[in-house]
Design a protein around this motif. Structure first.
Motif, mmCIF file in Angstrom:
data_model
loop_
_atom_site.group_PDB
_atom_site.id
_atom_site.type_symbol
_atom_site.label_atom_id
_atom_site.label_comp_id
_atom_site.label_asym_id
_atom_site.label_seq_id
_atom_site.Cartn_x
_atom_site.Cartn_y
_atom_site.Cartn_z
ATOM 1 N N LEU A 49 0.830 -1.206 0.000
ATOM 2 C CA LEU A 49 0.000 0.000 0.000
ATOM 3 C C LEU A 49 0.866 1.259 0.000
ATOM 4 O O LEU A 49 0.423 2.320 -0.436
ATOM 5 C CB LEU A 49 -0.923 0.021 1.230
ATOM 6 C CG LEU A 49 -1.996 -1.076 1.285
ATOM 7 C CD1 LEU A 49 -2.737 -1.013 2.610
ATOM 8 C CD2 LEU A 49 -2.966 -0.922 0.124
ATOM 9 N N TYR A 50 2.096 1.134 0.525
ATOM 10 C CA TYR A 50 3.036 2.251 0.577
ATOM 11 C C TYR A 50 4.370 1.793 -0.015
ATOM 12 O O TYR A 50 5.358 1.653 0.704
ATOM 13 C CB TYR A 50 3.229 2.722 2.025
ATOM 14 C CG TYR A 50 1.938 3.030 2.722
ATOM 15 C CD1 TYR A 50 1.312 4.247 2.536
ATOM 16 C CD2 TYR A 50 1.331 2.094 3.564
ATOM 17 C CE1 TYR A 50 0.110 4.533 3.170
ATOM 18 C CE2 TYR A 50 0.129 2.377 4.192
ATOM 19 C CZ TYR A 50 -0.470 3.594 3.996
ATOM 20 O OH TYR A 50 -1.651 3.880 4.622
ATOM 21 N N PRO A 51 4.419 1.547 -1.341
ATOM 22 C CA PRO A 51 5.635 0.955 -1.933
ATOM 23 C C PRO A 51 6.887 1.802 -1.761
ATOM 24 O O PRO A 51 7.984 1.275 -1.684
ATOM 25 C CB PRO A 51 5.265 0.801 -3.413
ATOM 26 C CG PRO A 51 4.115 1.710 -3.642
ATOM 27 C CD PRO A 51 3.406 1.840 -2.333
ATOM 28 N N TYR A 52 6.737 3.117 -1.658
ATOM 29 C CA TYR A 52 7.898 3.987 -1.520
ATOM 30 C C TYR A 52 8.511 3.913 -0.122
ATOM 31 O O TYR A 52 9.639 4.347 0.084
ATOM 32 C CB TYR A 52 7.524 5.440 -1.854
ATOM 33 C CG TYR A 52 6.277 5.919 -1.153
ATOM 34 C CD1 TYR A 52 6.337 6.563 0.065
ATOM 35 C CD2 TYR A 52 5.026 5.685 -1.722
ATOM 36 C CE1 TYR A 52 5.196 6.987 0.715
ATOM 37 C CE2 TYR A 52 3.869 6.102 -1.068
ATOM 38 C CZ TYR A 52 3.966 6.749 0.136
ATOM 39 O OH TYR A 52 2.822 7.155 0.777
ATOM 40 N N LEU A 53 7.784 3.340 0.840
ATOM 41 C CA LEU A 53 8.302 3.213 2.204
ATOM 42 C C LEU A 53 8.581 1.764 2.591
ATOM 43 O O LEU A 53 9.142 1.499 3.644
ATOM 44 C CB LEU A 53 7.295 3.799 3.208
ATOM 45 C CG LEU A 53 7.058 5.295 3.152
ATOM 46 C CD1 LEU A 53 5.911 5.685 4.055
ATOM 47 C CD2 LEU A 53 8.312 6.042 3.554
ATOM 48 N N GLU A 58 12.578 1.368 9.517
ATOM 49 C CA GLU A 58 11.686 1.933 10.525
ATOM 50 C C GLU A 58 10.216 1.715 10.142
ATOM 51 O O GLU A 58 9.387 1.423 10.992
ATOM 52 C CB GLU A 58 11.979 3.432 10.658
ATOM 53 C CG GLU A 58 11.247 4.101 11.789
ATOM 54 C CD GLU A 58 11.637 5.566 11.900
ATOM 55 O OE1 GLU A 58 10.714 6.402 11.849
ATOM 56 O OE2 GLU A 58 12.836 5.857 12.029
ATOM 57 N N PHE A 59 9.918 1.849 8.858
ATOM 58 C CA PHE A 59 8.548 1.629 8.392
ATOM 59 C C PHE A 59 8.172 0.164 8.527
ATOM 60 O O PHE A 59 7.039 -0.164 8.898
ATOM 61 C CB PHE A 59 8.405 2.089 6.940
ATOM 62 C CG PHE A 59 7.008 1.932 6.399
ATOM 63 C CD1 PHE A 59 5.977 2.735 6.868
ATOM 64 C CD2 PHE A 59 6.724 0.971 5.446
ATOM 65 C CE1 PHE A 59 4.691 2.588 6.382
ATOM 66 C CE2 PHE A 59 5.441 0.822 4.961
ATOM 67 C CZ PHE A 59 4.423 1.632 5.424
ATOM 68 N N ASN A 60 9.121 -0.727 8.241
ATOM 69 C CA ASN A 60 8.869 -2.165 8.387
ATOM 70 C C ASN A 60 8.524 -2.498 9.834
ATOM 71 O O ASN A 60 7.611 -3.287 10.107
ATOM 72 C CB ASN A 60 10.106 -2.941 7.923
ATOM 73 C CG ASN A 60 9.761 -4.342 7.476
ATOM 74 O OD1 ASN A 60 8.605 -4.662 7.257
ATOM 75 N ND2 ASN A 60 10.770 -5.164 7.342
#
Length: 196
Positions: A49-53, A58-60
């Protein structure tokens, strides 16, 4: 009809009901290895849903925390990170420390008062030039607050008071006039040809 308003509330609605259904299914898997694989798959879908992150560490970590929240902290898997505790949803945020400055004249602002104190320690010609610039800026700030007019005597009195009588203009120095401080009014653009 089956309306969303009649369904159970989503803990994290930004992921949508389909991902929540996947998460609910992971909870029903009895084999731990299969449950771990399914949880990893759900994390991959959430990351899509947020491929750029998706590949940011940290996002993971955040995705795994969200998975724990979406399962109401009941999912028993091998988390790659320490899962959050349920307390994070109810704890109050830390109080933001606000600066408690007392500003004598709010229309000049705290920065202006600090500049006045700093310039009061200067000496010679530099002090005179900075004092005049400061007084003109005070006049401009005053005009923002009170658009009608401002007397130069008022600005000079305030400058003297805020500097504890260390700053004042020489008798022959004049502050800039109002028009030069606030600038010329912008002309309206006209569209089309003028009529004669």
């Amino acid at each position: 009809m089956d309306y969303n308003s009649k369904r159970k509330k989503l803990p994290l609605p930004e992921y949508g009901r389909n991902i929540q259904n996947m998460v609910d299914h992971v909870l029903t898997i009895e084999d731990r290895e299969a449950r771990n694989r399914a949880a990893k798959t759900v994390i991959d879908v959430m990351g899509n849903l947020y491929p750029y992150l998706r590949d940011v560490a940290e996002f993971n970590h955040k995705l795994w925390d969200h998975l724990a929240i979406m399962t109401d902290f009941k999912l028993d898997i091998d988390y790659p990170y320490e899962p959050p505790s349920p307390d994070i949803l109810t704890e109050k945020p830390n109080k933001v420390p606000y600066n408690q400055h007392s500003i004598k004249y709010k229309h000049y602002g705290l920065v202006m008062e600090k500049m006045i104190q700093k310039i009061a320690d200067f000496e010679g010609e530099e002090k005179e030039v900075l004092t005049k610039q400061l007084a003109n800026h005070m006049k401009k700030s005053f005009l923002v607050w009170n658009k009608d007019a401002v007397e130069d005597d008022k600005i000079l009195m305030d400058l003297k008071e805020l500097s504890e009588e260390k700053l004042e203009l020489k008798e022959d120095m004049q502050l800039s006039d109002i028009k030069s401080l606030i600038g010329k009014p912008k002309k309206k653009k006209t569209t089309g040809k003028k009529r004669h």
